[in-house]
Write an enzyme that holds these catalytic residues in place. Structure first.
Site, PDB file in Angstrom:
ATOM      1  N   ASP B  95       0.857  -1.187   0.000  1.00 41.10           N
ATOM      2  CA  ASP B  95       0.000   0.000   0.000  1.00 41.10           C
ATOM      3  C   ASP B  95       0.890   1.233   0.000  1.00 41.10           C
ATOM      4  O   ASP B  95       1.310   1.727   1.052  1.00 41.10           O
ATOM      5  CB  ASP B  95      -0.923  -0.012   1.211  1.00 41.10           C
ATOM      6  CG  ASP B  95      -2.024   1.032   1.091  1.00 41.10           C
ATOM      7  OD1 ASP B  95      -2.089   1.724   0.051  1.00 41.10           O
ATOM      8  OD2 ASP B  95      -2.829   1.139   2.028  1.00 41.10           O
ATOM      9  N   ALA B  96       1.205   1.690  -1.207  1.00 43.46           N
ATOM     10  CA  ALA B  96       2.160   2.798  -1.348  1.00 43.46           C
ATOM     11  C   ALA B  96       1.539   3.981  -2.076  1.00 43.46           C
ATOM     12  O   ALA B  96       2.086   5.068  -2.043  1.00 43.46           O
ATOM     13  CB  ALA B  96       3.401   2.316  -2.098  1.00 43.46           C
ATOM     14  N   LYS B  97       0.426   3.748  -2.753  1.00 44.87           N
ATOM     15  CA  LYS B  97      -0.300   4.813  -3.468  1.00 44.87           C
ATOM     16  C   LYS B  97       0.634   5.637  -4.349  1.00 44.87           C
ATOM     17  O   LYS B  97       0.557   6.855  -4.394  1.00 44.87           O
ATOM     18  CB  LYS B  97      -1.076   5.682  -2.478  1.00 44.87           C
ATOM     19  CG  LYS B  97      -2.102   4.874  -1.669  1.00 44.87           C
ATOM     20  CD  LYS B  97      -2.992   5.731  -0.808  1.00 44.87           C
ATOM     21  CE  LYS B  97      -4.077   4.930  -0.104  1.00 44.87           C
ATOM     22  NZ  LYS B  97      -3.605   3.993   0.940  1.00 44.87           N
ATOM     23  N   ARG B  98       1.512   4.966  -5.077  1.00 43.90           N
ATOM     24  CA  ARG B  98       2.463   5.659  -5.921  1.00 43.90           C
ATOM     25  C   ARG B  98       1.819   6.114  -7.225  1.00 43.90           C
ATOM     26  O   ARG B  98       0.832   5.538  -7.690  1.00 43.90           O
ATOM     27  CB  ARG B  98       3.659   4.744  -6.244  1.00 43.90           C
ATOM     28  CG  ARG B  98       4.493   4.352  -5.023  1.00 43.90           C
ATOM     29  CD  ARG B  98       5.116   5.550  -4.340  1.00 43.90           C
ATOM     30  NE  ARG B  98       6.137   5.145  -3.368  1.00 43.90           N
ATOM     31  CZ  ARG B  98       5.954   5.098  -2.044  1.00 43.90           C
ATOM     32  NH1 ARG B  98       4.796   5.437  -1.509  1.00 43.90           N
ATOM     33  NH2 ARG B  98       6.940   4.718  -1.243  1.00 43.90           N
TER      34      ARG B  98
END
Lengths: 291, 291
Positions: B95-98
């Site tokens: 879960d890094a929302k890059r």
């Protein structure tokens, strides 16, 4: 202030590709696993680039992705590069485009700004002067990042209109209320920022230099926001078309260039450091002239 | 496949806060600087949480911000936590929302999926099964991330409608073309995904469990997309309202819970591991029943 002292609005992008580093970076890499050697080379490369082009710049903009792909040694290299830039008198704008909700946004704030209190003592953050952030999650998701930035007397640059061809997919969708998504994001930037004594707000915007028309249109929704202008050079943007950025003052716009400086020798010939210095100085003079 | 084998659609969120780790994490921390000790404790905590609650789950979802704030040792801990989860038979959703453009997006792809070729050898990536990504920059910015995911037989979860109160600021802006921004993002998800042999696409969506109405409305624009549903528990979402997620099959929805599992003992009493196991099992049974 930093802009005036250095007579520069150039932000030096640091996007190190391990396969295309300057030859000096390959010397003295030492031993260890590939990630440690690559991270060492990346650090040497960025240090040499800062030493060469830094005097014509006001800030560096490390692209966090390029360090993150080298794992833990990459993160250590990022910290060392930021330290090197600070020592050279440059501001550090971490280009990480982060965005998340409540406690996760606060954790990114700790990572990029002041650090984290733990039962084992204070863990330092990157102590950046500014961070690029993604506003898709709304104002409440930006609040913890802004609080962390302000605690360290720093700021944020919010993505408003990016420099890539596909930016229009979402950012230029026309809204029922009038204008487009980018316009609404510019309004958010205008509302979030607090304007300091030099007429420049602590919340800025990223607006691609590849879209000078959008820049002129967005400026009145965020009159005091500093604008970070990526896309000059390798992506086709021209510094001469960016005058609206400087409306609030000479520090109103920061022109960023990465590949066009780091790889100037590929086009111009000569040694990498000399070519990078010349290209950064050319950009500095061009931006100062129109501002 | 993994969902069927484990009869679970529960994704265990790993959001370690150094100040609120399980007591076992404080044992055997060892010496060294604060970031090394904190990272060691975080790793111990996450390992114990996976051992306790993992059998009721199909995947883990480490929140990258929580590791990144501990610097290089934090990144090493993230790698070790992912390895621990894989050994326990769990999928890893980073879960890094890059989200970034062209070469930078490709660099994030290298960081979270297959790794990077360098002159000093191959540097391993996180080798995640999936990554959360931010679509504000448009389709061309997602393409390099999707290519990296597919090369490792993984996928992406694109932010469509997040679980925070401010999500409406941007995601629910009404569009001239009809619908809202989230609807357009759902359409992008539907268009990008390739549907595999089990009727589930390799591009999914993040839709907050706090907005079950939005979920029902978005589903027809992305009929085969797996949906990651954060916000159950601590953020107020109820698993019983999520039936539309499972329209394409039992693997069509993944219910994520972090604090409600890791801190179950604070409400329920008992030891942390037993309370976490019980809460994860309760969620598993509730989701399986409605799917």
């Amino acid at each position: 202030v930093a802009v005036a002292a250095r007579e520069s609005q150039v932000c030096l992008g640091l996007d190190p590709d391990p396969g295309r580093l300057w030859p000096t970076a390959h010397e003295a890499v030492g031993g260890g696993p590939p990630e440690a050697r690559a991270a060492h080379a990346v650090l040497t490369h960025c240090g040499a680039l800062i030493d060469a082009a830094g005097p014509a710049c006001v800030a560096v903009k490390p692209q966090v992705a390029c360090f993150e792909r080298l794992g833990a040694p990459g993160w250590s290299a990022l910290e060392a590069v930021c330290e090197h830039a600070r020592t050279a008198g440059l501001l550090v704008l971490a280009d990480a485009k982060r965005g998340d909700i409540d406690v996760s946004a606060a954790a990114y704030g700790q990572a990029f700004f002041g650090g984290t209190e733990t039962p084992w003592g204070h863990v330092r953050g990157l102590e950046a002067d500014a961070l690029t952030v993604n506003p898709l999650l709304g104002g409440d998701a930006l609040a913890p990042l802004l609080a962390a930035a302000r605690a360290g007397h720093g700021g944020l640059f919010v993505l408003v209109r990016t420099s890539n061809p596909g930016a229009a997919d979402v950012q230029e969708l026309p809204l029922v209320e009038g204008g487009d998504v980018a316009g609404r994001l510019a309004q958010l930037v205008g509302a979030l920022g607090e304007t300091g004594e030099y007429g420049i707000a602590d919340v800025g915007a990223v607006v691609g230099a590849t879209a000078p028309g959008a820049l002129a249109r967005l400026r009145d929704r965020m009159p005091h926001a500093p604008v970070l202008l990526p896309g000059v050079g390798a992506q086709g943007g021209r510094v001469e078309e960016l005058a609206p950025a400087f409306a609030p003052g000479r520090a109103g716009g920061l022109v960023t260039a990465s590949r066009s400086v780091a790889r100037a020798h590929e086009a111009a010939g000569g040694d990498p450091a000399g070519a990078a210095r010349a290209e950064a100085e050319r950009l500095r003079a061009a931006a100062w002239r129109i501002s």
